[in-house]
Design a protein around this motif. Sequence first.
Motif, PDB file in Angstrom:
ATOM      1  N   UNK A 100     -10.708   6.381  -3.210  1.00 17.53           N
ATOM      2  CA  UNK A 100     -10.037   5.131  -3.581  1.00 17.53           C
ATOM      3  C   UNK A 100      -9.442   4.432  -2.362  1.00 17.53           C
ATOM      4  N   UNK A 101      -8.942   5.230  -1.403  1.00 18.69           N
ATOM      5  CA  UNK A 101      -8.348   4.626  -0.210  1.00 18.69           C
ATOM      6  C   UNK A 101      -9.393   3.874   0.603  1.00 18.69           C
ATOM      7  N   UNK A 102     -10.646   4.373   0.583  1.00 19.86           N
ATOM      8  CA  UNK A 102     -11.727   3.693   1.309  1.00 19.86           C
ATOM      9  C   UNK A 102     -11.999   2.323   0.688  1.00 19.86           C
ATOM     10  N   UNK A 103     -11.971   2.276  -0.656  1.00 23.15           N
ATOM     11  CA  UNK A 103     -12.185   0.998  -1.342  1.00 23.15           C
ATOM     12  C   UNK A 103     -11.073   0.018  -0.986  1.00 23.15           C
ATOM     13  N   UNK A 104      -9.828   0.504  -0.972  1.00 21.43           N
ATOM     14  CA  UNK A 104      -8.700  -0.356  -0.602  1.00 21.43           C
ATOM     15  C   UNK A 104      -8.859  -0.885   0.817  1.00 21.43           C
ATOM     16  N   UNK A 105      -9.309  -0.024   1.733  1.00 18.31           N
ATOM     17  CA  UNK A 105      -9.499  -0.451   3.120  1.00 18.31           C
ATOM     18  C   UNK A 105     -10.562  -1.541   3.220  1.00 18.31           C
ATOM     19  N   UNK A 106     -11.633  -1.408   2.435  1.00 17.10           N
ATOM     20  CA  UNK A 106     -12.696  -2.422   2.432  1.00 17.10           C
ATOM     21  C   UNK A 106     -12.161  -3.749   1.890  1.00 17.10           C
ATOM     22  N   UNK A 107     -11.402  -3.650   0.784  1.00 22.97           N
ATOM     23  CA  UNK A 107     -10.834  -4.864   0.189  1.00 22.97           C
ATOM     24  C   UNK A 107      -9.856  -5.542   1.139  1.00 22.97           C
ATOM     25  N   UNK A 108      -9.094  -4.729   1.889  1.00 20.44           N
ATOM     26  CA  UNK A 108      -8.150  -5.287   2.865  1.00 20.44           C
ATOM     27  C   UNK A 108      -8.857  -6.151   3.900  1.00 20.44           C
ATOM     28  N   UNK A 109     -10.074  -5.764   4.245  1.00 19.44           N
ATOM     29  CA  UNK A 109     -10.837  -6.488   5.268  1.00 19.44           C
ATOM     30  C   UNK A 109     -11.590  -7.670   4.669  1.00 19.44           C
ATOM     31  N   UNK A 110     -12.173  -7.473   3.473  1.00 20.69           N
ATOM     32  CA  UNK A 110     -13.087  -8.470   2.899  1.00 20.69           C
ATOM     33  C   UNK A 110     -12.358  -9.592   2.166  1.00 20.69           C
ATOM     34  N   UNK A 111     -11.347  -9.259   1.354  1.00 20.65           N
ATOM     35  CA  UNK A 111     -10.747 -10.260   0.467  1.00 20.65           C
ATOM     36  C   UNK A 111     -10.008 -11.402   1.171  1.00 20.65           C
ATOM     37  N   UNK A 112      -9.212 -11.159   2.228  1.00 22.80           N
ATOM     38  CA  UNK A 112      -8.515 -12.281   2.865  1.00 22.80           C
ATOM     39  C   UNK A 112      -9.446 -13.399   3.341  1.00 22.80           C
ATOM     40  N   UNK A 113     -10.499 -13.091   4.137  1.00 18.97           N
ATOM     41  CA  UNK A 113     -11.381 -14.195   4.545  1.00 18.97           C
ATOM     42  C   UNK A 113     -12.174 -14.784   3.375  1.00 18.97           C
ATOM     43  N   UNK A 114     -12.523 -13.930   2.396  1.00 15.06           N
ATOM     44  CA  UNK A 114     -13.267 -14.424   1.243  1.00 15.06           C
ATOM     45  C   UNK A 114     -12.440 -15.424   0.446  1.00 15.06           C
ATOM     46  N   UNK A 115     -11.129 -15.154   0.310  1.00 17.31           N
ATOM     47  CA  UNK A 115     -10.258 -16.071  -0.422  1.00 17.31           C
ATOM     48  C   UNK A 115     -10.121 -17.396   0.311  1.00 17.31           C
ATOM     49  N   UNK A 116     -10.058 -17.342   1.636  1.00 19.96           N
ATOM     50  CA  UNK A 116      -9.950 -18.581   2.416  1.00 19.96           C
ATOM     51  C   UNK A 116     -11.195 -19.448   2.269  1.00 19.96           C
ATOM     52  N   UNK A 117     -12.332 -18.797   2.109  1.00 20.07           N
ATOM     53  CA  UNK A 117     -13.590 -19.544   1.926  1.00 20.07           C
ATOM     54  C   UNK A 117     -13.696 -20.085   0.510  1.00 20.07           C
ATOM     55  N   UNK A 118     -13.292 -19.275  -0.471  1.00 20.64           N
ATOM     56  CA  UNK A 118     -13.487 -19.651  -1.877  1.00 20.64           C
ATOM     57  C   UNK A 118     -12.523 -20.732  -2.354  1.00 20.64           C
ATOM     58  N   UNK A 119     -11.308 -20.774  -1.785  1.00 15.94           N
ATOM     59  CA  UNK A 119     -10.320 -21.756  -2.257  1.00 15.94           C
ATOM     60  C   UNK A 119     -10.808 -23.194  -2.114  1.00 15.94           C
ATOM     61  N   UNK A 120     -11.268 -23.625  -0.934  1.00 20.24           N
ATOM     62  CA  UNK A 120     -11.742 -25.019  -0.844  1.00 20.24           C
ATOM     63  C   UNK A 120     -12.994 -25.289  -1.684  1.00 20.24           C
ATOM     64  N   UNK A 121     -13.813 -24.259  -1.915  1.00 18.96           N
ATOM     65  CA  UNK A 121     -15.026 -24.444  -2.713  1.00 18.96           C
ATOM     66  C   UNK A 121     -14.681 -24.646  -4.187  1.00 18.96           C
ATOM     67  N   UNK A 122     -13.710 -23.880  -4.679  1.00 19.98           N
ATOM     68  CA  UNK A 122     -13.372 -23.939  -6.101  1.00 19.98           C
ATOM     69  C   UNK A 122     -12.326 -25.004  -6.436  1.00 19.98           C
ATOM     70  N   UNK A 123     -11.605 -25.492  -5.443  1.00 19.51           N
ATOM     71  CA  UNK A 123     -10.493 -26.408  -5.709  1.00 19.51           C
ATOM     72  C   UNK A 123     -10.946 -27.700  -6.369  1.00 19.51           C
ATOM     73  N   UNK A 124     -11.998 -28.316  -5.860  1.00 17.36           N
ATOM     74  CA  UNK A 124     -12.445 -29.606  -6.401  1.00 17.36           C
ATOM     75  C   UNK A 124     -12.909 -29.483  -7.849  1.00 17.36           C
ATOM     76  N   UNK A 125     -13.793 -28.521  -8.183  1.00 15.60           N
ATOM     77  CA  UNK A 125     -14.168 -28.372  -9.600  1.00 15.60           C
ATOM     78  C   UNK A 125     -12.968 -28.048 -10.492  1.00 15.60           C
TER      79      UNK A 125
END
Length: 324
Positions: free
Chosen positions: A1-26
């Motif tokens: 489980x700790x490995x999954x958390x470590x992956x999410x720590x790396x992947x989710x922050x930049x993914x959220x920054x990309x997804x926010x402007x894409x989803x905001x207009x719709x």
Amino acid sequence: MSAICNILNVVLPPLSLISIPITMLPYLFVKLLVYAKNLVHTESMERKVVLITGAASGIGEELAYEYAKRGARLSLIDIRKENLVTVADMARSLGSPDVTIIGADVSKVEDSKRFIDETMKHFGRLDHLVNNAGVSGIPILIEDIHDLTKYNPIMDTNFWGAVHGTLYAIPHLKNSKGRIIVVASGCGWFPLPRLSIYNASKAATISFFETLRIELGWSIGITIVTPGFIKTNMALKAYEEEASLQWIPLGSANECAKDIVKSACRGDMYVTNPSWLKAVFPSKLLFPELVDWAERHIFGLWQKPSCKNGDLRMSKNNQALKTE
């Protein structure tokens, strides 16, 4: 489980920054469509039943008048039953076809059950439950409070008082596909110093009803109100006790009530009055250090008060709690 958390720590922050402007207009487009739909299909309150706690004064009193103008039948609740008589008479004159008054203390479970039962017995239905009753304490620094039990009534009334009535009302509101309106506070999102217990009670209220909205799904609507400082007896007394609060402009209880009823009938999730407060909330999320620094300066908290000042505050703290 700790490995999954470590992956999410790396992947989710930049993914959220990309997804926010894409989803905001719709998202904003859908919000606009829903807003336009709600403007056209505003809920009619004609002969519907509205229960309002803390209805003897302040925002609660003004809410009674606004619902009365829309032809709603009213169940008015307050610990000061004698003060409800005048409010009920005014509500009838403004257009409410039926008004009942009930003396009750929302902080007591048995009282909350009773006012829901009496409302159902009198009207046979419930459409809007307005959890408005609230109290505040004398403004004071948390380290100057020597007996926290004196502040239990704040949580008992502001938080548990809203929870008690809501739990007994849920079955009836499901039958009518009704709505819960809870009057929290902007302090629940943007806490002010010297109001720590009050801030906490309102933050707990917001969190509870946001959770309840998820659990109830579409069966009952929930509108959470986050007003600023509104010109009520409670706010005026706080101004008298704490000079540093006086830089905050007071809003109108009448205008606040109009916004609340309009938003509730429109099906809004949140309503904030005065509306300028909406511009303040994001700063807490985006610039927390700057907000803390600014509040320390505005409220004069760079230096700890002397013991003499602390003793003075404790003497004030022994006064009675203030009610809305």
